[in-house]
Design a protein around this motif. Structure first.
Motif, PDB file in Angstrom:
ATOM      1  N   TYR A   1      24.957  23.238  66.644  1.00  0.00           N
ATOM      2  CA  TYR A   1      26.317  23.753  66.512  1.00  0.00           C
ATOM      3  C   TYR A   1      27.077  23.520  67.807  1.00  0.00           C
ATOM      4  O   TYR A   1      26.707  24.027  68.864  1.00  0.00           O
TER       5      TYR A   1
ATOM      6  N   GLU B   1      24.617  26.532  69.661  1.00  0.00           N
ATOM      7  CA  GLU B   1      23.340  26.941  69.076  1.00  0.00           C
ATOM      8  C   GLU B   1      22.579  25.727  68.603  1.00  0.00           C
ATOM      9  O   GLU B   1      23.152  24.760  68.104  1.00  0.00           O
ATOM     10  N   THR B   2      21.276  25.766  68.731  1.00  0.00           N
ATOM     11  CA  THR B   2      20.401  24.773  68.119  1.00  0.00           C
ATOM     12  C   THR B   2      19.105  25.446  67.731  1.00  0.00           C
ATOM     13  O   THR B   2      18.621  26.322  68.443  1.00  0.00           O
TER      14      THR B   2
ATOM     15  N   LEU C   1      27.704  31.589  61.526  1.00  0.00           N
ATOM     16  CA  LEU C   1      28.383  30.928  62.625  1.00  0.00           C
ATOM     17  C   LEU C   1      29.848  31.323  62.759  1.00  0.00           C
ATOM     18  O   LEU C   1      30.369  31.380  63.873  1.00  0.00           O
TER      19      LEU C   1
END
Length: 297
Positions: free
Chosen positions: A203, A211-212, A295
């Protein structure tokens, strides 16, 4: 050896920082969702990985080689969002050119063209020109080009944008099947579609990595998300809140409901029983929150 490894990767367009000191490590495996709002840096990242543009700072490697290296030929392929087929030439002629650029020669090039057309379920389309095909079929031809040579990594930028549901399903099934021997990185705004395909999310927002990790987060264990196309909203929420263990019910977009519950209770089973009692059909039920809610909620 990582699939993708970037260190301090940045790209500036004048005063605009499209990508800002990105440190990212991605391993081979299930399809990877590359997401973020417009201007997040997704297309810039894909362009840097392909070697189409050069970074302003930092580095990017794929499969142990620098992005854009000739050593990646045949190992990494891409489908840009704005890729177009030449309307003047047949599909066979155009894909044949791509096959030769991949190193195929003579009859082996023709065989590879037919193989990828078979893979995207367009076996008989080779003799046609792009104008004779629907938009969805042209997109599948472009994906066929990206599958030439059996690459290890395929980068797809908005592969299902603007196409009809039957072609979307064909592309989704194709990616699932091909994921057995290659990794896909898929950039898209269609989060619902990505949830069906991908196991990992990357993201980006404003050029930075937000984020990952796994698509389904363990922090969502206290939630259920259900999509009901036709149940009466007020009645459903009333009945749902009566279920043992349910703490809250919220109406989301697209007919989704987010149900918060105490952990350790079989709320999903009680929910399904309640739906059956009221003859309410549901479209899908997932443990946790939807990707969109996680998200952007």
């Amino acid at each position: 050896m990582s699939l993708i490894n970037t260190q301090g990767l940045s790209k500036n367009y004048g005063a605009v920082k499209a990508l800002d000191s990105l440190d990212l490590v991605v391993e081979p495996g299930e399809p990877i969702a590359l997401i973020g709002p417009n201007g997040a840096g997704k297309t810039t990242l894909l362009s840097l990985l392909c070697g189409f543009i050069r970074p302003s700072a930092g580095s990017a490697q794929m499969l142990g080689h620098d992005a854009g290296s000739s050593a990646l030929r045949g190992k990494v392929t891409a489908l840009p969002q704005d890729a177009h087929l030449d309307p003047r030439f047949s599909i066979n002629r155009q894909l044949g050119l791509f096959a030769r650029l991949q190193g195929f020669r003579g009859s082996s090039a023709n065989e590879e063209v037919q193989r990828v057309l078979d893979t995207v379920l367009l076996s008989d389309a080779g003799v046609k020109k792009p104008g004779e095909l629907s938009h969805g079929m042209r997109k599948r031809v472009s994906i066929a080009q990206a599958l030439m040579g059996n690459p290890e990594l395929v980068l797809l930028d908005e592969p299902t944008a603007g196409i009809d549901p039957p072609n979307v399903k064909i592309i989704r099934d194709l990616i699932r099947t091909e994921s057995n021997n290659k990794t896909f990185v898929i950039s898209s705004h269609n989060l619902d579609e990505l949830e069906k395909l991908c196991g990992t999310v990357v993201y980006l927002n404003e050029g930075k990595l937000v984020e990952t990790g796994p698509l389904v987060a363990t922090s969502n264990d206290g939630f259920l998300t259900i999509r009901l196309p036709s149940a009466p909203e007020d009645q459903f929420m009333r009945e749902c809140k009566k279920l043992s263990g349910v703490l809250d019910v919220q109406r989301q977009a697209q007919g989704d409901y987010l149900i918060q519950h105490t952990q350790g209770q079989a709320v999903d089973q009680a929910l399904l029983s309640m739906l059956a009692k009221n003859s309410w059909q549901y479209r899908h039920l997932i443990k946790g929150r939807s990707l969109e809610d996680r998200l952007y909620g």
